[in-house]
Design a protein around this motif. Structure first.
Motif, PDB file in Angstrom:
ATOM      1  N   LEU A   1       0.817  -1.209   0.000  1.00 40.64           N
ATOM      2  CA  LEU A   1       0.000   0.000   0.000  1.00 40.64           C
ATOM      3  C   LEU A   1       0.852   1.262   0.000  1.00 40.64           C
ATOM      4  O   LEU A   1       0.562   2.236  -0.708  1.00 40.64           O
ATOM      5  CB  LEU A   1      -0.901  -0.016   1.240  1.00 40.64           C
TER       6      LEU A   1
ATOM      7  N   SER B   1       1.807   8.371   0.592  1.00 37.98           N
ATOM      8  CA  SER B   1       2.435   7.271   1.318  1.00 37.98           C
ATOM      9  C   SER B   1       3.569   7.763   2.212  1.00 37.98           C
ATOM     10  O   SER B   1       3.719   7.324   3.359  1.00 37.98           O
ATOM     11  CB  SER B   1       2.968   6.234   0.318  1.00 37.98           C
TER      12      SER B   1
ATOM     13  N   THR C   1       0.102   5.026  -7.047  1.00 38.23           N
ATOM     14  CA  THR C   1      -1.312   5.373  -6.903  1.00 38.23           C
ATOM     15  C   THR C   1      -1.914   5.898  -8.207  1.00 38.23           C
ATOM     16  O   THR C   1      -3.087   5.640  -8.497  1.00 38.23           O
ATOM     17  CB  THR C   1      -1.475   6.438  -5.802  1.00 38.23           C
TER      18      THR C   1
ATOM     19  N   GLN D   1      -7.255   2.645   0.392  1.00 33.18           N
ATOM     20  CA  GLN D   1      -6.286   3.007   1.424  1.00 33.18           C
ATOM     21  C   GLN D   1      -6.936   3.035   2.803  1.00 33.18           C
ATOM     22  O   GLN D   1      -6.392   2.496   3.780  1.00 33.18           O
ATOM     23  CB  GLN D   1      -5.657   4.365   1.116  1.00 33.18           C
TER      24      GLN D   1
END
Length: 346
Positions: A96, A158, A236, A250
């Motif tokens: 992620l 992130s 992303t 997310q």
């Protein structure tokens, strides 16, 4: 026709791997129940479990029956679930956040749980209402909400999430240290430090009934998001171009990892390196596709933590080491090896 045969062969190969993983996990649970200050044969362990689950009439001593069912089996099941949850959380966060060093405690959840537990243990918050685990869980949730708020205000990227997690961890660690320094006597400080390093000594069946469903829920949610997790490997923007609802994914996955981590930490304390090392080891064995990686990570985490618990109970006679010490002793060199192999193949 050849394509159908290939798919069938792949299906059978996956089924064989799952059966092998289940078998190894069952063997490790059996060893965890059998090994200890009082050695119990695996056959006796099986008889005790059959007596409780199916009402069998095998003759066993009440001491063996109690040790197996009331203490060691629940401990082994919590260890398996805790290891699986931490490893799954690490695998999800690494995908992620696109950061190979991401792991569950990057969100500050562990530090918040530690602060909540210390508040109950030393300051008496929620006295008579909150248990140690309950205080740790509330602290973990508060820490996650704070980090999520800071990350959202900082842009939600992130890198910002990781930085906010580091800042949150430092904040809650400082609060914990302050409370221990100013409010604990020597015996209390020793107990707090032992818990902070990870301990399975106090877990019982009510903990099993909570942590196992949470682990299964987290695995199901993660498995449902296999395609988005694969897409996040390209960033992303690439994930959004593939039709992935980036922000929703997310939020769901970060919330799921926080739930799993908070549940584990509230029961057994802070156990490091599981969420960092196991996903890398699983990725080396089965590849980066998350439909294979997630199951391998879940089984690997459970097996690893059961093994660490066994070692923590037998490495020093008449003494139990904090399990976090064992995972660090094995996890740090293992992670160094993983980094070295990655550098050679780069």
């Amino acid at each position: 026709m050849s394509g159908a045969i290939l798919k069938q062969q792949q299906w059978w190969a996956h089924a064989a791997l799952v059966i092998a993983a289940f078998s190894l996990l069952a063997l490790m649970i059996g060893l965890a129940v059998s090994i200890g200050e009082i050695s119990i044969p695996l056959a006796t362990t099986a008889k005790a479990v059959l007596n409780r689950l199916f009402g069998s009439a095998f003759e066993l001593s009440r001491i063996h029956q109690g040790i197996i069912w009331d203490y060691r089996l629940s401990r082994a099941l919590v260890a398996a679930s805790a290891g699986a949850s931490l490893a799954l959380s690490g695998a999800v966060l690494q995908a992620l956040l696109r950061n190979p060093l991401a792991e569950p405690y990057v969100l500050g959840v562990s530090a918040g749980a530690s602060t909540g537990a210390v508040c109950v243990m030393l300051l008496g918050f929620g006295y008579g209402v909150l248990s140690l685990s309950g205080g740790a869980f509330i602290g973990a949730v508060v820490a996650f909400l704070l980090v999520a708020f800071l990350a959202a205000r900082a842009g939600g990227s992130s890198e910002r999430i990781i930085l906010c997690g580091v800042a949150g961890s430092q904040l809650f660690n400082a609060v914990t240290s302050y409370i221990v320094t100013t409010s604990a006597n020597a015996e209390q400080a020793r107990g707090v430090m032992f818990w902070l390093l990870g301990s399975l000594s106090g877990v019982r069946w009510p903990d099993v009934y909570l942590v196992v469903p949470v682990t299964m829920f987290g695995f199901a949610v993660s498995l449902f998001h296999v395609r988005p997790l694969d897409a996040f490997a390209f960033g992303t923007d690439a994930a959004a171009s593939l039709g992935i609802a980036v922000r929703r994914v997310q939020v769901v996955l970060l919330g799921t990892t926080a739930l799993m981590t908070a549940t584990v930490v509230s029961m057994v304390g802070a156990i490091g390196f599981v969420g960092l090392v196991i996903p890398h080891a699983a990725r080396f064995l089965v590849g980066a596709r998350h439909d294979r990686l997630l199951p391998a990570t879940m089984f690997g985490g459970g097996i690893f933590l059961i093994g660490a618990d066994i070692i923590s109970r037998i490495i020093i006679p008449q003494q139990v080491l904090p399990i976090g010490v064992v995972t660090a002793l094995f996890g740090a060199p293992a992670f160094a090896v993983i980094l070295y192999r990655a550098r050679r193949t780069a």
